[in-house]
Design a protein around this motif. Structure first.
Motif, PDB file in Angstrom:
ATOM      1  N   LEU A 152       3.886  10.994  -5.667  1.00 40.46           N
ATOM      2  CA  LEU A 152       4.914  11.458  -6.598  1.00 40.46           C
ATOM      3  C   LEU A 152       4.263  12.005  -7.858  1.00 40.46           C
ATOM      4  CD1 LEU A 152       7.809   8.867  -6.265  1.00 40.46           C
ATOM      5  CD2 LEU A 152       7.798  11.251  -5.591  1.00 40.46           C
ATOM      6  N   LEU A 153       3.208  11.312  -8.311  1.00 36.42           N
ATOM      7  CA  LEU A 153       2.488  11.776  -9.500  1.00 36.42           C
ATOM      8  C   LEU A 153       1.912  13.166  -9.273  1.00 36.42           C
ATOM      9  CD1 LEU A 153       0.599   8.700 -10.949  1.00 36.42           C
ATOM     10  CD2 LEU A 153       2.212  10.184 -12.110  1.00 36.42           C
ATOM     11  N   VAL A 154       1.291  13.320  -8.080  1.00 31.88           N
ATOM     12  CA  VAL A 154       0.690  14.624  -7.756  1.00 31.88           C
ATOM     13  C   VAL A 154       1.786  15.695  -7.714  1.00 31.88           C
ATOM     14  CG1 VAL A 154      -0.523  15.938  -5.989  1.00 31.88           C
ATOM     15  CG2 VAL A 154      -1.255  13.622  -6.532  1.00 31.88           C
ATOM     16  N   SER A 155       2.928  15.345  -7.063  1.00 34.39           N
ATOM     17  CA  SER A 155       4.027  16.320  -6.971  1.00 34.39           C
ATOM     18  C   SER A 155       4.527  16.672  -8.361  1.00 34.39           C
ATOM     19  CB  SER A 155       5.199  15.750  -6.174  1.00 34.39           C
ATOM     20  OG  SER A 155       4.740  15.154  -5.031  1.00 34.39           O
ATOM     21  N   LEU A 156       4.643  15.634  -9.219  1.00 27.99           N
ATOM     22  CA  LEU A 156       5.141  15.847 -10.575  1.00 27.99           C
ATOM     23  C   LEU A 156       4.217  16.776 -11.355  1.00 27.99           C
ATOM     24  CD1 LEU A 156       7.701  14.263 -11.326  1.00 27.99           C
ATOM     25  CD2 LEU A 156       6.301  13.097 -13.028  1.00 27.99           C
ATOM     26  N   LEU A 188       0.834  -1.213   0.000  1.00 26.62           N
ATOM     27  CA  LEU A 188       0.000   0.000   0.000  1.00 26.62           C
ATOM     28  C   LEU A 188       0.862   1.254   0.000  1.00 26.62           C
ATOM     29  CD1 LEU A 188      -3.031   0.357   0.041  1.00 26.62           C
ATOM     30  CD2 LEU A 188      -2.887   0.745   2.477  1.00 26.62           C
ATOM     31  N   TRP A 189       1.994   1.183   0.712  1.00 25.27           N
ATOM     32  CA  TRP A 189       2.799   2.408   0.817  1.00 25.27           C
ATOM     33  C   TRP A 189       3.421   2.763  -0.516  1.00 25.27           C
ATOM     34  CZ3 TRP A 189       7.774   4.183   0.371  1.00 25.27           C
ATOM     35  CH2 TRP A 189       8.798   3.264   0.270  1.00 25.27           C
ATOM     36  N   ILE A 190       3.720   1.733  -1.341  1.00 27.00           N
ATOM     37  CA  ILE A 190       4.275   2.034  -2.678  1.00 27.00           C
ATOM     38  C   ILE A 190       3.191   2.697  -3.527  1.00 27.00           C
ATOM     39  CG2 ILE A 190       5.197   1.001  -4.784  1.00 27.00           C
ATOM     40  CD1 ILE A 190       6.784  -0.856  -3.071  1.00 27.00           C
ATOM     41  N   LYS A 191       1.932   2.208  -3.364  1.00 23.11           N
ATOM     42  CA  LYS A 191       0.828   2.822  -4.115  1.00 23.11           C
ATOM     43  C   LYS A 191       0.690   4.290  -3.737  1.00 23.11           C
ATOM     44  CE  LYS A 191      -1.821  -1.314  -4.710  1.00 23.11           C
ATOM     45  NZ  LYS A 191      -2.870  -2.129  -4.259  1.00 23.11           N
ATOM     46  N   PHE A 192       0.776   4.537  -2.422  1.00 27.07           N
ATOM     47  CA  PHE A 192       0.686   5.918  -1.938  1.00 27.07           C
ATOM     48  C   PHE A 192       1.815   6.764  -2.506  1.00 27.07           C
ATOM     49  CE2 PHE A 192      -2.159   5.093   1.743  1.00 27.07           C
ATOM     50  CZ  PHE A 192      -3.009   6.124   1.447  1.00 27.07           C
ATOM     51  N   LEU A 193       3.023   6.161  -2.460  1.00 32.05           N
ATOM     52  CA  LEU A 193       4.203   6.888  -2.918  1.00 32.05           C
ATOM     53  C   LEU A 193       4.036   7.276  -4.383  1.00 32.05           C
ATOM     54  CD1 LEU A 193       7.056   7.842  -2.290  1.00 32.05           C
ATOM     55  CD2 LEU A 193       7.887   5.655  -3.062  1.00 32.05           C
ATOM     56  N   VAL A 194       3.617   6.294  -5.204  1.00 31.29           N
ATOM     57  CA  VAL A 194       3.439   6.566  -6.634  1.00 31.29           C
ATOM     58  C   VAL A 194       2.421   7.683  -6.819  1.00 31.29           C
ATOM     59  CG1 VAL A 194       2.611   5.584  -8.797  1.00 31.29           C
ATOM     60  CG2 VAL A 194       4.150   4.273  -7.346  1.00 31.29           C
ATOM     61  N   VAL A 237      15.194  22.063  -6.092  1.00 35.70           N
ATOM     62  CA  VAL A 237      15.036  21.901  -4.633  1.00 35.70           C
ATOM     63  C   VAL A 237      13.605  21.458  -4.320  1.00 35.70           C
ATOM     64  CG1 VAL A 237      15.041  23.141  -2.426  1.00 35.70           C
ATOM     65  CG2 VAL A 237      16.866  23.523  -4.056  1.00 35.70           C
ATOM     66  N   SER A 238      12.610  22.053  -5.032  1.00 33.66           N
ATOM     67  CA  SER A 238      11.215  21.668  -4.806  1.00 33.66           C
ATOM     68  C   SER A 238      11.007  20.200  -5.133  1.00 33.66           C
ATOM     69  CB  SER A 238      10.267  22.473  -5.684  1.00 33.66           C
ATOM     70  OG  SER A 238      10.500  23.809  -5.505  1.00 33.66           O
ATOM     71  N   LEU A 239      11.655  19.763  -6.251  1.00 36.69           N
ATOM     72  CA  LEU A 239      11.525  18.359  -6.648  1.00 36.69           C
ATOM     73  C   LEU A 239      12.036  17.445  -5.535  1.00 36.69           C
ATOM     74  CD1 LEU A 239      10.754  16.747  -9.271  1.00 36.69           C
ATOM     75  CD2 LEU A 239      13.189  16.465  -9.582  1.00 36.69           C
ATOM     76  N   LEU A 240      13.211  17.811  -5.009  1.00 39.37           N
ATOM     77  CA  LEU A 240      13.796  17.001  -3.928  1.00 39.37           C
ATOM     78  C   LEU A 240      12.901  17.036  -2.694  1.00 39.37           C
ATOM     79  CD1 LEU A 240      17.629  17.668  -3.913  1.00 39.37           C
ATOM     80  CD2 LEU A 240      16.404  15.646  -4.677  1.00 39.37           C
ATOM     81  N   ALA A 241      12.459  18.261  -2.340  1.00 39.50           N
ATOM     82  CA  ALA A 241      11.646  18.411  -1.119  1.00 39.50           C
ATOM     83  C   ALA A 241      10.322  17.674  -1.278  1.00 39.50           C
ATOM     84  CB  ALA A 241      11.403  19.884  -0.844  1.00 39.50           C
ATOM     85  N   LEU A 242       9.663  17.861  -2.429  1.00 36.32           N
ATOM     86  CA  LEU A 242       8.366  17.202  -2.627  1.00 36.32           C
ATOM     87  C   LEU A 242       8.530  15.689  -2.664  1.00 36.32           C
ATOM     88  CD1 LEU A 242       6.486  19.481  -5.160  1.00 36.32           C
ATOM     89  CD2 LEU A 242       5.933  19.070  -2.803  1.00 36.32           C
ATOM     90  N   GLY A 243       9.614  15.221  -3.287  1.00 36.29           N
ATOM     91  CA  GLY A 243       9.883  13.775  -3.329  1.00 36.29           C
ATOM     92  C   GLY A 243      10.020  13.233  -1.913  1.00 36.29           C
ATOM     93  N   ALA A 281       6.761  13.305  -0.190  1.00 43.90           N
ATOM     94  CA  ALA A 281       5.895  12.244  -0.725  1.00 43.90           C
ATOM     95  C   ALA A 281       6.244  10.905  -0.085  1.00 43.90           C
ATOM     96  CB  ALA A 281       6.027  12.164  -2.235  1.00 43.90           C
ATOM     97  N   ILE A 282       7.556  10.632   0.023  1.00 40.24           N
ATOM     98  CA  ILE A 282       7.981   9.357   0.637  1.00 40.24           C
ATOM     99  C   ILE A 282       7.512   9.310   2.090  1.00 40.24           C
ATOM    100  CG2 ILE A 282       9.981   7.986   1.358  1.00 40.24           C
ATOM    101  CD1 ILE A 282      11.393   8.986  -1.173  1.00 40.24           C
ATOM    102  N   LEU A 283       7.765  10.423   2.804  1.00 36.18           N
ATOM    103  CA  LEU A 283       7.411  10.482   4.224  1.00 36.18           C
ATOM    104  C   LEU A 283       5.906  10.292   4.415  1.00 36.18           C
ATOM    105  CD1 LEU A 283       9.438  11.168   6.537  1.00 36.18           C
ATOM    106  CD2 LEU A 283       8.152  13.289   6.777  1.00 36.18           C
ATOM    107  N   LEU A 284       5.126  11.066   3.628  1.00 35.56           N
ATOM    108  CA  LEU A 284       3.669  10.993   3.770  1.00 35.56           C
ATOM    109  C   LEU A 284       3.149   9.613   3.423  1.00 35.56           C
ATOM    110  CD1 LEU A 284       2.333  14.395   2.406  1.00 35.56           C
ATOM    111  CD2 LEU A 284       2.407  13.601   4.745  1.00 35.56           C
ATOM    112  N   SER A 285       3.728   9.011   2.362  1.00 38.39           N
ATOM    113  CA  SER A 285       3.222   7.688   1.968  1.00 38.39           C
ATOM    114  C   SER A 285       3.511   6.661   3.059  1.00 38.39           C
ATOM    115  CB  SER A 285       3.775   7.256   0.620  1.00 38.39           C
ATOM    116  OG  SER A 285       5.148   7.409   0.627  1.00 38.39           O
ATOM    117  N   ILE A 286       4.673   6.825   3.728  1.00 39.96           N
ATOM    118  CA  ILE A 286       4.975   5.882   4.817  1.00 39.96           C
ATOM    119  C   ILE A 286       3.997   6.097   5.973  1.00 39.96           C
ATOM    120  CG2 ILE A 286       6.694   5.261   6.562  1.00 39.96           C
ATOM    121  CD1 ILE A 286       8.856   5.858   4.449  1.00 39.96           C
ATOM    122  N   ILE A 287       3.786   7.393   6.336  1.00 43.80           N
ATOM    123  CA  ILE A 287       2.892   7.687   7.463  1.00 43.80           C
ATOM    124  C   ILE A 287       1.471   7.224   7.157  1.00 43.80           C
ATOM    125  CG2 ILE A 287       1.845   9.542   8.847  1.00 43.80           C
ATOM    126  CD1 ILE A 287       4.471  11.109   8.464  1.00 43.80           C
TER     127      ILE A 287
END
Ligand code: ADP
Length: 448
Positions: A14-18, A5-11, A164-170, A173-179
């Motif tokens: 990341l899509l939203v950030s992209l 599930l967390w990979i689904k969230f991450l994807v 920097v935004s790309l790095l920060a959002l990435g 995204a990872i953090l939020l998907s894990i949480i």
């Protein structure tokens, strides 16, 4: 494809950030385009101003005066224009490079600091503008726009910002998907483990309900389901053990009598066979009662409801009981509104009334009375069967609707359990009130 599930969230994140970043990128491109257009317009204006200056300088002496056009060339450079002034013979009178070499080194340094002449491309992309004096051509001004330092800084800064935004959002995204995934999967995992426990027979297994969201509601439904399974299982066990217990008495009696006959202690005569026959009758009654109860339990699925005029319906039942009441010397009375109509399955309703009426008759001594009364109270219709019989002691009252619960040897203790099942099948309710030695009242509350 994405198992966890967390990979689904991450994807997803990341899509939203992209998408957000590409919109930012598009916005930046549009801004740069607009900015360039604006600059080009500005440059055109500057070119015309420089042309006016140069033509003015020419006008002063009616020829090219070096000092004046050097000043004009340097001023043009400070406005971001590299220029060449050519006379009518196409000879270069002055260009930016030459003009710069005539100024003092300090001045040159200062000019270089504010212009980008040092880094300007050395191509010959000059644009020609004709120079005139009083309608007569006096030469050509060739202009090259120098790239503006500010534009470079703007592009560099936005590039840095986007990176920097790309790095920060990435990262976010990872953090939020894990949480999120751990918050979401934790209760699901608990539910799965509780469901497993239930499938392994631990019907006491429950989950802690979390919040009011879909998972919280799922947990609540799961707990309700588990509770109902537990109840059903305990009822099933009780029914089996009660049935076994009930069957054991007549069976033991039969076995005892048969052993007596085999051992020669009892005679094998007609009386003995009659007694054995009566025991089989008891066995049959128990099994019939259980079958009736089972039928009542599933009756909610097979209800055939119809509108019933309650008074003639009850009158009909009473007529069938009249003789039994007369024989016992108990009076029976009906008080019912002529026009009262209810929606019920007639077979099940008559089964309810018959069970309650026969209990009332059984409990009432000679000279006593039974009253059947119907009426409407608030939005409910009630049907009351009241007797002046032996009554039920307070401590027994909560249990009388339970299977095989009986207070006398006369009966199986299934009648009221059947009544309860049939009442619940209709989504009605029943209440029992009783005063020991005075009588009992069973009230059925009928809703549509
Ligand atoms: P049964 O099928 O043996 O009649 P029920 O389930 O109908 O059993 O009733 C359970 C017990 O409740 C009975 O044993 C009886 O003693 C008591 N009971 C039921 N109705 C009445 C009543 N109207 N007055 C007094 N006791 C009653």
């Amino acid at each position: 494809m994405f198992k966890s599930l967390w990979i689904k969230f991450l994807v997803l994140l990341l899509l939203v950030s992209l998408i957000a970043l590409s919109s930012a990128f598009m916005l930046r491109e549009l801004m740069i385009k607009d900015f360039r257009k604006f600059q080009e317009g500005e440059m055109e204006d500057k070119v015309y101003r420089v042309m006016i200056d140069i033509e003015g300088s020419y006008e002063k002496n009616f020829r090219w005066n070096n000092d004046l056009i050097i000043r004009d060339t340097v001023l043009a450079l400070m406005q971001g224009l590299e220029i060449k002034i050519k006379d009518t013979n196409d000879t270069v009178v002055i260009d930016t490079e030459k003009a710069l070499n005539t100024v003092t080194p300090l001045m040159k340094q200062k000019i270089m600091a504010i212009t980008d002449f040092k880094n300007a491309d050395r191509s010959e992309n000059f644009e020609p503008y004709q120079l005139f004096h009083k309608g007569k051509e006096i030469g050509t001004l060739e202009v090259k726009f120098l790239k503006h330092k500010k534009e470079d800084i703007f592009i560099k800064r936005t590039n840095k910002f986007l990176f920097v935004s790309l790095l920060a959002l990435g990262g976010v995204a990872i953090l939020l998907s894990i949480i999120f995934s751990s918050r979401l999967t934790k209760p699901i995992k608990k539910l799965a483990s509780a469901a497993k426990q239930i499938s392994e027979g631990n019907l006491k297994s429950r989950v802690k309900s979390t919040g009011n969201d879909e998972i919280g509601k799922l947990s609540e439904s799961f707990n309700i389901m588990a509770k109902s399974l537990e109840l059903q299982e305990s009822l099933r066990r009780r029914l089996i053990s009660n049935t076994a217990h009930e069957l054991r008495t007549p069976l033991s009696a039969m076995r005892g009598e048969l052993e007596g006959i085999i051992d020669g202690l009892l005679p094998m005569n007609k009386e003995q066979i009659q007694s054995l026959y009566e025991e089989t009758g008891r066995l049959k009654n128990i099994l019939d009662g259980i079958e009736e109860l089972t039928q009542a339990q599933i009756s909610s699925l097979t209800l055939k409801k119809q509108l019933i005029e309650i008074k003639p319906f009850l009158k009909n039942i009473i007529e069938r009981f009249n003789k039994s009441f007369l024989d016992k010397g108990v009076s029976i009375k009906l008080e019912s509104d002529e026009k009262l109509i209810i929606n019920a399955d007639p077979d099940r309703l008559s089964q309810i009334v018959i069970n309650l009426l026969s209990n009332a008759l059984k409990a009432t001594k000679k000279g006593g009375s039974v009253l059947i009364k119907t009426g409407a109270q608030d939005s409910e219709t009630f049907l009351e069967i009241k007797d002046t019989g032996c009554g039920i002691k307070e401590e027994h009252l909560p249990y009388i609707f339970e299977r095989f619960y009986r207070l006398s040897d006369d009966g199986l203790g299934l009648g009221l359990a059947i009544v309860k099942e049939l009442v619940e099948a209709h989504s009605w309710r029943i209440e029992a009130k009783s005063i020991f030695d005075k009588g009992s009242t069973f009230t059925l509350y009928i809703t549509d």
